[in-house]
Design an enzyme around this catalytic site. Structure first.
Site, PDB file in Angstrom:
ATOM      1  N   ASN A 110       0.759  -1.053   0.004  1.00 51.78           N
ATOM      2  CA  ASN A 110       0.136   0.054   0.163  1.00 51.78           C
ATOM      3  C   ASN A 110       0.964   1.274   0.029  1.00 51.78           C
ATOM      4  OD1 ASN A 110      -2.057  -1.816   0.001  1.00 51.78           O
ATOM      5  ND2 ASN A 110      -2.677  -1.389   2.156  1.00 51.78           N
ATOM      6  N   THR A 155     -17.071  37.541 -31.009  1.00 48.89           N
ATOM      7  CA  THR A 155     -17.972  37.150 -29.781  1.00 48.89           C
ATOM      8  C   THR A 155     -19.059  36.495 -30.276  1.00 48.89           C
ATOM      9  OG1 THR A 155     -18.980  39.223 -29.786  1.00 48.89           O
ATOM     10  CG2 THR A 155     -16.893  39.251 -28.620  1.00 48.89           C
ATOM     11  N   HIS A 156     -19.666  35.247 -30.023  1.00 46.36           N
ATOM     12  CA  HIS A 156     -20.729  34.716 -30.419  1.00 46.36           C
ATOM     13  C   HIS A 156     -20.289  34.062 -31.760  1.00 46.36           C
ATOM     14  CE1 HIS A 156     -23.182  36.823 -27.297  1.00 46.36           C
ATOM     15  NE2 HIS A 156     -22.372  37.816 -27.526  1.00 46.36           N
ATOM     16  N   SER A 277      -8.427  12.345 -47.775  1.00 46.15           N
ATOM     17  CA  SER A 277      -9.679  11.576 -47.787  1.00 46.15           C
ATOM     18  C   SER A 277      -9.271  10.100 -48.677  1.00 46.15           C
ATOM     19  CB  SER A 277     -10.903  12.249 -48.148  1.00 46.15           C
ATOM     20  OG  SER A 277     -11.777  11.467 -48.718  1.00 46.15           O
ATOM     21  N   LYS A 283      -9.415  16.583 -50.624  1.00 40.00           N
ATOM     22  CA  LYS A 283      -9.505  17.021 -49.151  1.00 40.00           C
ATOM     23  C   LYS A 283      -8.042  17.037 -48.575  1.00 40.00           C
ATOM     24  CE  LYS A 283     -12.819  16.052 -46.705  1.00 40.00           C
ATOM     25  NZ  LYS A 283     -13.848  16.708 -45.991  1.00 40.00           N
ATOM     26  N   GLU A 290      -8.451  17.789 -34.700  1.00 40.73           N
ATOM     27  CA  GLU A 290      -9.639  17.152 -34.538  1.00 40.73           C
ATOM     28  C   GLU A 290      -9.586  16.114 -33.257  1.00 40.73           C
ATOM     29  OE1 GLU A 290     -12.517  16.343 -38.103  1.00 40.73           O
ATOM     30  OE2 GLU A 290     -10.245  16.645 -38.869  1.00 40.73           O
ATOM     31  N   TYR A 317      -6.634   1.942   2.435  1.00 46.45           N
ATOM     32  CA  TYR A 317      -6.498   1.311   1.151  1.00 46.45           C
ATOM     33  C   TYR A 317      -7.780   0.488   0.668  1.00 46.45           C
ATOM     34  CZ  TYR A 317      -4.999  -1.192  -3.113  1.00 46.45           C
ATOM     35  OH  TYR A 317      -4.939  -1.792  -4.229  1.00 46.45           O
ATOM     36  N   GLN A 322      -6.813   0.496  -6.958  1.00 48.36           N
ATOM     37  CA  GLN A 322      -6.117   0.017  -8.519  1.00 48.36           C
ATOM     38  C   GLN A 322      -6.586   0.654  -9.873  1.00 48.36           C
ATOM     39  OE1 GLN A 322      -4.550  -4.084  -8.218  1.00 48.36           O
ATOM     40  NE2 GLN A 322      -5.981  -4.473 -10.062  1.00 48.36           N
ATOM     41  N   LYS A 325      -4.762   3.770 -12.006  1.00 46.07           N
ATOM     42  CA  LYS A 325      -3.829   3.723 -12.947  1.00 46.07           C
ATOM     43  C   LYS A 325      -4.000   3.973 -14.503  1.00 46.07           C
ATOM     44  CE  LYS A 325      -1.131   1.169  -9.447  1.00 46.07           C
ATOM     45  NZ  LYS A 325      -2.565   1.419  -8.858  1.00 46.07           N
TER      46      LYS A 325
HETATM   47  N1  ARG Z   1      -1.971  -3.606  -7.392  1.00 47.22           N
HETATM   48  C1  ARG Z   1      -2.489  -2.719  -6.404  1.00 47.22           C
HETATM   49  C2  ARG Z   1      -3.107  -1.470  -6.793  1.00 47.22           C
HETATM   50  O1  ARG Z   1      -2.578  -1.181  -7.698  1.00 47.22           O
HETATM   51  C3  ARG Z   1      -1.098  -2.666  -5.242  1.00 47.22           C
HETATM   52  C4  ARG Z   1      -1.559  -2.326  -3.790  1.00 47.22           C
HETATM   53  C5  ARG Z   1      -2.310  -3.763  -3.395  1.00 47.22           C
HETATM   54  N2  ARG Z   1      -2.258  -3.805  -2.076  1.00 47.22           N
HETATM   55  C6  ARG Z   1      -3.120  -4.652  -1.426  1.00 47.22           C
HETATM   56  N3  ARG Z   1      -3.358  -4.516  -0.271  1.00 47.22           N
HETATM   57  N4  ARG Z   1      -3.928  -5.469  -2.020  1.00 47.22           N
HETATM   58  O2  ARG Z   1      -3.293  -0.752  -6.072  1.00 47.22           O
END
Ligand code: ARG
Length: 459
Positions: A110, A155-156, A277, A283, A290, A317, A322, A325
């Site tokens: 953690n 503007t607008h 295109s 084009k 975009e 935690y 998780q 990420k």
């Molecule tokens: N893979 C976990 C995460 O990304 C790591 C921490 C996991 N800790 C636990 N007590 N399961 O959050």
């Protein structure tokens, strides 16, 4: 397969369950940060006398070997070991034997995962700050060549008043300056060490959290171990800063797309940032602009995703976290890519000065000049506005512009009008006279440009 934490289990999960729970397919992005964090941790364990120095040496050597392999992309990760932390620990044990199992003394995944992400974001945010600067430089350089290029201001999305094109470009410079400031300011919070908070409560080992913080280049430590492992504010803040930045880029993209359309033809995007295109041979599409506009959506999504993940998680935690990420990695990639593309687009775009200037002569964006003219002669602005409004209407009915009306028509509308209105009506004059602080007057724009240059040249 038996787990590193498998002691209290009597059976193992099936592979598809493991796959669902695993983060290794994406958190392998943290491999270098994870190993660096471990090197600092084990160094500290040695210095504090928690592990004998010969064990520390073995572990450190093993970790350096893994780091080297990681840099060469030679590590093979396995879903059976769930995440980056357990994968590395398993590889370490395979590399140096059971002594590798001592690495996790006084630590939890953690505080480990939180440390990895702080290290990761510090690096990436620093990169983003530099890339914002690059884009600002490109804007300043473009603006320098276009102080006296006059373009309709809107503007607008209706023609409003003529402006200096440099002034318009510099508006984005200042937006980006605020973005840059926000990212810089956030580094204060990113650069705090959660390491040593353990699972949530600290540890019985006599660790030195300040030492690991220093070894890893952090400015300080989280004060509270529970907060240290359960805080994801720093990621949310990163996503929020990124969302704001992308919103700015997206608005700019919208303008580049409009300006490069046949209806405007104010600019031409370089071939290097456009595509054709597959069916229509004529084009040239502003795809990159975009795409950046489109990718803004996923960054907002990532922000809302994590805010929502966090809203119901009790301390400390939870595995929900998780989910922090993928959105973070995706945002880093999106923001870095967008900034690089944008700088390239600005550097290479062609500005159709003539088209812009012609546009300012074929509209009523000089109407304010007439109203100001009368107001300067003592006519209350509201009345002046009304008089000029009627003149505009008369022009529209006749199919002409304000500069085309003869003086007697003006005189009839108001005795204050003199011959010099024709000078006042010129877009160049209109822009040149707007020299209130921060306005579009050429001398103000030159001043702003100097300020902007000073900013981009200060590290
Ligand atoms: N893979 C976990 C995460 O990304 C790591 C921490 C996991 N800790 C636990 N007590 N399961 O959050």
């Amino acid at each position: 397969m038996k787990k590193l934490w498998g002691g209290r289990f009597t059976k193992t999960a099936e592979e598809w369950v493991d796959e669902f729970g695993a983060s290794i397919p994406f958190d392998q992005e943290l491999v270098e940060e994870d190993i660096e964090g471990s090197i600092a941790h084990v160094t500290m364990l040695g210095k504090c006398g928690i592990l004998p120095s010969e064990d520390v040496e073995k572990i450190k050597n093993g970790l350096y070997t893994l780091l080297e392999k990681a840099k060469q992309g030679k590590l093979e990760f396995s879903v059976a070991y769930e995440d980056i932390h357990l994968n590395i620990e398993k590889m370490l044990i395979d590399e140096i034997g059971s002594v590798g199992g001592k690495l996790h003394t006084g630590r939890s995944r953690n505080d480990q995962v939180a440390t990895d992400m702080h290290l990761y974001l510090r690096k990436r945010v620093t990169e983003i700050i530099a890339l914002i600067r690059q884009l600002q430089k490109a804007l300043v350089e473009k603006a320098e060549g276009h102080v006296e290029t006059i373009v309709p201001g809107y503007t607008h999305l209706q023609r409003a008043q003529p402006i200096s094109f440099a002034h318009h470009l510099l508006a984005y410079f200042w937006m980006l300056e605020r973005d840059r400031e926000r990212f810089r300011e956030s580094l204060k919070r990113i650069n705090k060490s959660p390491l040593g908070a353990g699972a949530l409560a600290g540890t019985t080992f006599p660790i030195d959290r300040h030492m690991t913080a220093e070894l890893l280049g952090f400015d300080g430590i989280y004060e509270n171990s529970i907060d240290a492992v359960s805080d994801r504010d720093f990621i949310i803040e990163f996503l929020s800063n990124s969302a704001m930045l992308m919103m700015h880029l997206s608005r700019f993209c919208e303008e580049l797309i409009l300006w490069s359309s046949q209806e405007f033809q104010f600019i031409e995007i370089d071939d290097a940032f456009a595509t054709g295109s597959s069916i229509m041979p004529q084009k040239k599409n502003p795809d990159m602009a975009e795409l950046i506009r489109g990718k803004t959506g996923r960054v907002y999504g990532n922000l809302f995703g994590l805010l929502t993940v966090m809203k119901g998680t009790p301390l400390a935690y939870n595995k929900d976290m998780q989910e922090d990420k993928e959105g973070m990695f995706d945002t880093v990639k999106t923001v870095i890519g967008s900034l690089k593309i944008f700088a390239g687009m600005i550097e290479t775009m062609k500005v159709n000065v003539d088209v812009m200037e012609k546009a300012t002569k074929q509209d009523f964006s000089n109407a304010t000049e007439l109203a100001d003219y009368l107001a300067n002669k003592g006519v209350p602005f509201r009345e002046a506005h009304e008089i000029v409004g009627k003149l505009v209407l008369a022009c529209i009915e006749k199919g002409v512009f304000l500069a085309d009306l003869p003086l007697d028509v003006y005189k009839e509308a108001s005795p204050f009008f003199e011959e010099d209105i024709y000078e006042a009506l010129k877009p160049y004059t209109a822009v040149n006279r707007r020299n209130s602080a921060g306005g579009t007057g050429f001398s103000e724009v030159r001043k702003a440009l100097e300020k902007a240059k000073e900013i981009v040249n200060t590290p």
